[in-house]
Design an enzyme around this catalytic site. Structure first.
Site, PDB file in Angstrom:
ATOM      1  N   GLU A 175       0.818  -1.207   0.000  1.00 28.35           N
ATOM      2  CA  GLU A 175       0.000   0.000   0.000  1.00 28.35           C
ATOM      3  C   GLU A 175       0.864   1.274   0.000  1.00 28.35           C
ATOM      4  O   GLU A 175       0.519   2.256  -0.634  1.00 28.35           O
ATOM      5  CB  GLU A 175      -0.914  -0.023   1.239  1.00 28.35           C
ATOM      6  CG  GLU A 175      -1.968   1.048   1.269  1.00 28.35           C
ATOM      7  CD  GLU A 175      -3.126   0.812   0.292  1.00 28.35           C
ATOM      8  OE1 GLU A 175      -3.117  -0.237  -0.401  1.00 28.35           O
ATOM      9  OE2 GLU A 175      -4.011   1.665   0.212  1.00 28.35           O
ATOM     10  N   ASP A 176       1.981   1.219   0.709  1.00 23.05           N
ATOM     11  CA  ASP A 176       2.710   2.464   0.963  1.00 23.05           C
ATOM     12  C   ASP A 176       4.007   2.627   0.163  1.00 23.05           C
ATOM     13  O   ASP A 176       4.627   3.683   0.241  1.00 23.05           O
ATOM     14  CB  ASP A 176       3.065   2.571   2.461  1.00 23.05           C
ATOM     15  CG  ASP A 176       1.824   2.662   3.328  1.00 23.05           C
ATOM     16  OD1 ASP A 176       0.724   2.789   2.767  1.00 23.05           O
ATOM     17  OD2 ASP A 176       1.944   2.585   4.564  1.00 23.05           O
TER      18      ASP A 176
END
Ligand code: MN
Length: 568
Positions: free
Chosen positions: A67-68
């Site tokens: 996600e990051d």
């Protein structure tokens, strides 16, 4: 940080994941200014402490990578294999679920439940992630703090509780409390925390006496410790008791941890020899575990200085289970049984028969059609005390605590409920208002043509059963409309001038007193004179009303005489 690495050999998937995550998050910082990497290590450490396996710890290290950072799921799969990638995928999906207290994201919650029924480890890592986020909430904006706390209070703490992780559930609630209810929290700090030192000193005195008595009676290896009640559960209890602190007995509870179940009961006897137990406050959750699997004996005694004090007695194994819940079962199962990865991991909970409710949960969440029902049930029904009973064919049925065989019968089918004439629980005939317990096997005895009894409404626990009974009763009443019972009747016989309108005026006297006339008749006097005989009947009347009517009848122009006869 290094103690995580020290726990695994250099070739472990954890060691590789550690290096990879450190590199992937290298330039990122948290809101507090710390390196982002510290967060994933903290989560991994928690997962390791819970006794989960290496793929779970690796997934914890990698849970924010997809996600990051610029890495994709296929990068994880290439480096760490299918199992770790599967867990990371589940965590990434969970992360995208946005819960908003205003517009409850039902679909997201549903995904949450589905994802964890596929592999429990995803949820456990998620809970560890949430725990660390809650512990480090202070650097976020007030708005984020409140949103995350509400979500924790409404979704994750109850989930942890249902998984038997009481300690985690209590800690998550306590971390949310100052943000979700600042006034309540301040009140509690002012009124309860002030006496904290005093309570600890008191608990130490109790502990010393109990420890000595246990040793004297042959229980050598008991651990006695004291526990301050979690803030949130204390506050909830205070609300129920009208904010009266003197009504709370377990501000400090004493916990006795022994080796065997027999020692639990011996220790209970020793405590009761020291101080008299309070009637009705002994709870044996060893004989009858709570629906979430919790086992322990609770008792409250009139302790030193006449202070009511709660004791909890359990074995080491029960203690570990109470602290770690499902994670403990998972770890036991892992140790016992090293099977290959199958894509679904139930941690063997079904083997013990204790946690069949997870299976129920899976069926249950599928059975909700409208989203509103789902979130409401999630909040009010599912996470409150439920019991899980089974049919003779082993289908699990979940009911609210306190439910009876008739509730069960209506849950199976409304015909089974309507024709219910008896019930067997674990093979024995029981009364229909019997309180079912988790684990009971329930068989309903039916009889064709049998009708529900109005009396059932006094003990039914579920709304659906009450509704069905009422409907059936209504149907029966229509069918068997009884002839009217004879009632007391008053018959007025009035001699009056034979003129048009007299009867209507006389009837008006009754109407003005709100009395229903059941019969009214006016007959001309046979002799052809000017008198009429008026007969009016109505139900029994209070004396004053009767007198008033007579007076008014006599006042009508033309009335000669009024007589009243009481008929049965
Ligand atoms: Mn995270």
């Amino acid at each position: 940080m290094s103690d995580l690495l020290a726990a695994y050999p250099p070739e472990s998937v954890v060691t590789h994941a550690y290096a990879f995550a450190e590199e992937a998050h290298r330039d990122a910082t948290r809101a507090s200014g710390e390196p982002y990497f510290t967060h994933v290590v903290a989560v991994a450490n928690t997962v390791r402490e819970w006794g989960l396996d290496e793929p779970s710890v690796a997934a914890a290290l990698l849970h924010d990578v997809v996600e990051d950072t610029s890495f994709m799921l296929k990068d994880i799969e290439q480096r760490f294999g299918k199992e770790v990638a599967f867990l990371v995928d589940g965590l990434t999906k969970l992360k995208r679920i946005s819960y908003s207290p205003e517009q409850r994201d039902v679909e997201g919650l549903r995904k949450l439940v589905i994802s964890f029924t596929k592999d429990l480890r995803v949820l456990l890592v998620k809970l560890a992630d949430r725990l660390h986020n809650m512990r480090t909430l202070e650097s976020l904006s007030p708005e984020r703090q409140r949103k995350i706390s509400l979500e924790t209070m409404e979704v994750y703490a109850p989930l942890a509780y249902r998984l038997g992780m009481q300690k985690l559930s209590g800690e998550l609630e306590d971390l949310s409390f100052p943000y979700t209810n600042p006034e309540g929290y301040d009140w509690l700090m002012e009124n309860v925390e002030s006496s904290y030192e005093e309570r600890i000193a008191y608990a130490d005195r109790v502990r010393a006496i109990v420890a000595a008595a246990l040793v004297k009676n042959g229980i050598q290896s008991a651990a006695v410790d004291t526990r301050a009640k979690h803030h949130t559960s204390l506050y909830q209890k205070l609300i129920r008791r009208g904010m009266d602190l003197s009504q709370i007995y377990d501000l400090v509870a004493v916990r006795i941890i022994v080796e065997t179940v027999e020692e639990c009961y011996t220790a209970l006897g020793i405590v009761h020899q020291l101080w008299p137990p309070l009637g009705g406050r002994i709870k044996d959750y060893i004989a009858r575990p709570k629906p979430n699997g919790y086992r322990s004996i609770h008792t409250a005694v009139m302790c030193i200085d006449g202070r009511i004090t709660e004791f909890q007695i359990r074995t080491k194994e029960m203690h570990e289970e109470a602290e770690l819940g499902i994670a403990a079962h998972w770890a036991y199962q892992q140790a016992r049984n090293k099977k290959g990865y199958t894509g679904e991991n139930w941690g063997g909970m079904n083997d013990s028969g204790k946690l069949t409710w997870i299976e129920q949960l899976r069926n249950w969440q599928e059975s909700f059609r409208s989203g509103k029902d789902f979130i409401e049930a999630l909040k009010t029904d599912f996470f409150k005390d439920r019991i899980f009973v089974s049919t003779p064919r082993n289908d699990i049925v979940d009911l609210p605590a306190g439910a009876t065989p008739v509730d069960f019968a209506y849950r199976i089918h409304s015909d089974v409920g309507n024709q219910c004439m008896g019930a067997k629980v674990n093979g024995r005939i029981v009364p229909l208002d019997y309180e079912l317990q988790s684990g009971d096997t329930v068989e309903i005895l039916t009889q064709r043509g049998k009708k529900p009894s109005e009396n059932w409404l006094t003990f039914l626990k579920t709304e659906i059963a009450r509704k069905r009974v009422r409907a059936a009763l209504r149907r029966n009443r229509m069918r068997t409309l009884k002839p009217l019972a004879p009632i007391d009747t008053l018959e007025f016989t009035i001699a009056a001038a034979d003129r048009p309108g007299y009867l209507r005026t006389a009837a008006g006297v009754f109407a003005a007193q709100h009395v229903n006339i059941t019969y009214a008749m006016s007959q001309s006097d046979q002799k052809g004179g000017s008198l009429a005989r008026v007969t009016i009947r109505c139900g029994a009347l209070p004396k004053e009303k009767l007198e008033r009517i007579i007076v008014r009848l006599k006042a009508i122009r033309g009335t000669e005489e009024v007589r009243v006869v009481h008929q049965r």
